[in-house]
Write a protein that holds these residues in place. Sequence first.
Motif, mmCIF file in Angstrom:
data_model
loop_
_atom_site.group_PDB
_atom_site.id
_atom_site.type_symbol
_atom_site.label_atom_id
_atom_site.label_comp_id
_atom_site.label_asym_id
_atom_site.label_seq_id
_atom_site.Cartn_x
_atom_site.Cartn_y
_atom_site.Cartn_z
ATOM 1 N N ASP A 140 25.822 27.110 -30.079
ATOM 2 C CA ASP A 140 25.998 25.827 -30.747
ATOM 3 C C ASP A 140 27.297 25.871 -31.547
ATOM 4 O OD1 ASP A 140 25.342 23.243 -31.530
ATOM 5 O OD2 ASP A 140 24.332 23.943 -33.351
ATOM 6 N N ALA A 166 19.583 19.586 -29.187
ATOM 7 C CA ALA A 166 20.900 19.455 -28.567
ATOM 8 C C ALA A 166 21.827 20.575 -29.020
ATOM 9 C CB ALA A 166 21.505 18.101 -28.898
ATOM 10 N N ARG A 188 27.406 16.489 -27.310
ATOM 11 C CA ARG A 188 26.051 16.999 -27.542
ATOM 12 C C ARG A 188 25.357 17.035 -26.188
ATOM 13 N NH1 ARG A 188 23.773 17.346 -32.449
ATOM 14 N NH2 ARG A 188 21.757 16.649 -31.719
ATOM 15 N N GLY A 191 24.016 14.925 -21.539
ATOM 16 C CA GLY A 191 24.403 14.686 -22.915
ATOM 17 C C GLY A 191 25.394 13.552 -23.018
ATOM 18 N N THR A 239 25.894 21.402 -29.627
ATOM 19 C CA THR A 239 27.175 20.739 -29.869
ATOM 20 C C THR A 239 28.299 21.626 -29.358
ATOM 21 O OG1 THR A 239 26.290 19.637 -31.822
ATOM 22 C CG2 THR A 239 28.677 19.742 -31.625
#
Length: 177
Positions: A124, A39, A85, A66, A41
């Motif tokens: 991320d 995932a 996420r 997500g 973020t």
Amino acid sequence: MKGRSIAEVLAGAVVLLVACSFLAYAVTNSGRSSFSGPALTLTAKFDRIDGLAPGADVRVAGVKVGSVVDQRIDPQTFLAVLTMRIDASLRMPSDSSAEIASEGLLGGRFVSLVPGGSERILADGGEITITQSAISLESLLGRFIFSMTEGQPNRNAQTPGSAPAGAPAGGQAPARP
């Protein structure tokens, strides 16, 4: 008396078994399961996030990619900060936007991501800077009602010095013959 008690206990057990099976079906088929796999973020700041809670869907083109994992207030700007996420295989352009949308008039809220056209990709921990906050249905209805009543003159109101409909001018009662 014993036979009746056993029948009541069995009937209660059957009812509980059916209720538990409905609950298990609802949990497994609700689509609210946590996102599994790698995932990414991302965060986004909004003026309002009315009705959006952690666990809400994050969607791209209507497809769940997500979920919202955290929400907090930025103490400097007093904006709501959402942490999401999403599927790491999605390469979201840096000029993508996020908006809080509703599933319908009475439906729940979710975050809708709209991919941009930039060559740069969000990493991320990146932030989506283009956001559109939740729209309050109550506020919209209030504005509509106010705008409709503001432009309409009150037809029952009398101007000072005017007589009611059907009464002679001057405010005196008609003379009787």
